[in-house]
Design an enzyme around this catalytic site. Structure first.
Site, PDB file in Angstrom:
ATOM      1  N   ALA A 420      35.141  40.757  54.077  1.00 36.28           N
ATOM      2  CA  ALA A 420      35.937  41.126  52.909  1.00 36.28           C
ATOM      3  C   ALA A 420      35.719  40.114  51.807  1.00 36.28           C
ATOM      4  O   ALA A 420      35.508  38.929  52.066  1.00 36.28           O
ATOM      5  CB  ALA A 420      37.421  41.192  53.274  1.00 36.28           C
ATOM      6  N   CYS A 421      35.730  40.598  50.563  1.00 34.33           N
ATOM      7  CA  CYS A 421      35.756  39.689  49.422  1.00 34.33           C
ATOM      8  C   CYS A 421      37.143  39.793  48.806  1.00 34.33           C
ATOM      9  O   CYS A 421      38.097  40.178  49.476  1.00 34.33           O
ATOM     10  CB  CYS A 421      34.640  40.013  48.428  1.00 34.33           C
ATOM     11  SG  CYS A 421      34.757  41.629  47.659  1.00 34.33           S
ATOM     12  N   ILE A 422      37.273  39.495  47.557  1.00 33.56           N
ATOM     13  CA  ILE A 422      38.593  39.443  46.938  1.00 33.56           C
ATOM     14  C   ILE A 422      39.271  40.804  46.922  1.00 33.56           C
ATOM     15  O   ILE A 422      40.464  40.921  47.169  1.00 33.56           O
ATOM     16  CB  ILE A 422      38.485  38.903  45.497  1.00 33.56           C
ATOM     17  CG1 ILE A 422      37.920  37.481  45.520  1.00 33.56           C
ATOM     18  CG2 ILE A 422      39.840  38.899  44.804  1.00 33.56           C
ATOM     19  CD1 ILE A 422      37.542  36.959  44.167  1.00 33.56           C
TER      20      ILE A 422
END
Length: 479
Positions: A420-422
């Site tokens: 996951a990123c932001i």
């Protein structure tokens, strides 16, 4: 071939998020410390400045670690190998470049030949990640058994890095010249054009999750600033924090993130069908508040990017124009993470024409509102709340959402890789046909992007929490 390349680029983009995540605290410390606010004791300011500077001066090493972890499922051995690889590669480079370049010594004007910057960190991290994934299970003769398996990885990474250091000593000088030329052009010679292109391309890459890669040279590399004690800073972010009066050219982001897109959200709310206005109002105002406070805009952008792509094209162009407008009006402010109100206030110490931002921003907001409202009404674009049939499910807890995501993706046996990123989950699945995109959107995802066996699901700032719950569930074999 294209799908594999795209998948690898997504992995790089995902891996870059870990080192980027340290920028907010480093930027805030350096920004406040170097601003020398009268209410803060001089000693405290110095501590904050040095603390923030320590992060920025070690960004290549931090990027090496981030890349290594991103490609090895966060295995700590790869991080250690990345540190070893970066140290050995850069030291090898410093010895061999004068030899291969026929230079008896590197003078002040040629020091860029030894500075591989962020790119050097990415190379070192890639070396260690490749060595780890290839050799972490290697078997050696019994008398060398201590060095088998994971212990072999840092050793091999170091040896390979010597070879890469020698190779780089031949190919890096021309590459360094190109980077230096581009850096000077973008930072000093024609920043209006350079950052206009940057802004448009950066927004155009957001749907594919590749904008993190595009950000690196502008945020971390272009320009150079030497402060009063001889510290060197590269990139628009660090240079602004350190007090460089020629930096702060990323300021256009404040205009379209804090003003433009929130007004676009307002236009979509006003254009929604009467029966859906209450629901859409809540969704849009939540997205607008997130954009204003933090600069995270994906919840708004993914509400129209798939149903009305023409609006996103217009948005990308307007976003790009915001940067040259700020440069031409000599508006400067700094960002550490994204262009939100928090950054805008905290990092205002070195800003210029601070008072112009709300004025230009309000104008930009009205422009966004007018264009979005006109386009939606004129061409009957199916933005949120204007669909013929629409399903909104009740809000669920993070854990409930995570379990439903696993089910919709075809079960945990269908999930190969998860990160996951932001604002989005980045997942690789075994069989993409088992994924129900419609159910993901009904679950509350702002957008779903599929490429080959890779899928990105935009859940906004809750993405990392959902990822953690999925990890917890998948690692528990009793469930």
């Amino acid at each position: 071939m294209f799908k594999n390349a795209f998948s690898n680029l997504q992995k790089i983009g995902r891996s870059l998020m870990l080192p980027v995540s340290v920028l907010p605290i480093a930027g805030i410390l350096l920004g406040i410390g170097s601003a020398n606010f009268k209410i803060i004791p001089h000693t405290i300011s110095n501590i904050m400045t040095e603390a923030g500077s320590s992060v920025f001066s070690n960004m290549p090493l931090i990027f090496a670690i981030g890349i290594a972890l991103g490609f090895t499922k966060n295995d700590g051995v790869s991080a250690l190998a990345a540190v070893v690889s970066y140290g050995i590669m850069t030291k090898t480079l410093s010895i061999t470049i004068p030899i291969f370049s026929n230079l008896s010594d590197i003078n002040v004007n040629q020091k860029y030949l030894l500075d591989t910057g962020i790119l050097g960190g990415i190379i070192a991290g890639s070396i260690s990640a490749y060595i780890f994934n290839t050799f972490y299970r290697i078997q050696l003769p019994e008398y060398l058994g201590f060095f088998a398996g994971r212990r072999f990885v840092p050793i091999a990474s170091g040896l390979i890095s010597i070879i890469f250091g020698c190779i780089l000593s031949i190919i890096w000088p021309p590459i360094g010249n190109v980077i230096k030329t581009f850096s000077e052009w973008a930072a000093y010679q024609n920043p209006t054009l350079a950052f206009g292109i940057y802004g448009t391309v950066e927004r155009a890459l957001v749907p594919f999750g590749l904008h993190h890669i595009w950000n690196v040279p502008f945020q971390m590399q272009i320009g150079e600033y030497n402060n009063s004690i001889g510290q060197i800073f590269h990139g628009d972010i660090a240079r602004y924090m350190a007090g460089d009066s020629t930096a702060g050219k990323l300021s256009g982001g404040f205009i379209f993130k804090m003003y433009g897109l929130p007004f676009a959200a307002l236009a979509m709310w006003h254009c929604a069908n009467k029966k859906n206005k209450a629901k859409i109002g809540g969704i849009m105002m939540s997205g607008a508040l997130t954009a204003i406070l933090t600069g995270i805009t994906e919840p708004i952008e993914f509400s129209f990017i798939l149903v009305a792509p023409i609006l996103y094209v217009i948005h990308a162009i307007l976003a790009g124009l915001a940067f040259p407008i700020c440069i031409l009006l000599n508006m400067r402010s700094g960002t550490s993470f994204s262009h939100g109100l928090i950054d805008f206030i905290v990092l205002s110490g070195n800003s210029n024409n601070f008072w112009l931002f709300p004025i230009v921003g309000l104008f930009y907001g009205i422009l966004y509102y007018g264009i979005f409202y006109f386009m939606i009404k004129k061409f009957n674009l199916k933005t949120p709340g204007r669909e013929k049939s629409i399903t909104y499910i009740n809000q669920k807890t993070i854990k409930e959402t995570a379990l439903l995501v696993i089910s919709i993706l075809g079960g945990k046996t269908n999930i190969i890789n998860l990160d996951a990123c932001i604002t989005r989950l980045r997942i690789t699945v075994l069989d993409i046909s088992k994924v129900n995109q419609k159910k993901l959107k009904n679950l509350g995802a702002s957008g779903v992007i599929v490429s080959g066996s890779g899928i990105q699901i935009v859940f906004g700032t809750q993405s990392d929490h959902i990822k953690t719950e999925i990890d917890n569930y998948m690692s528990n074999t009793n469930q």
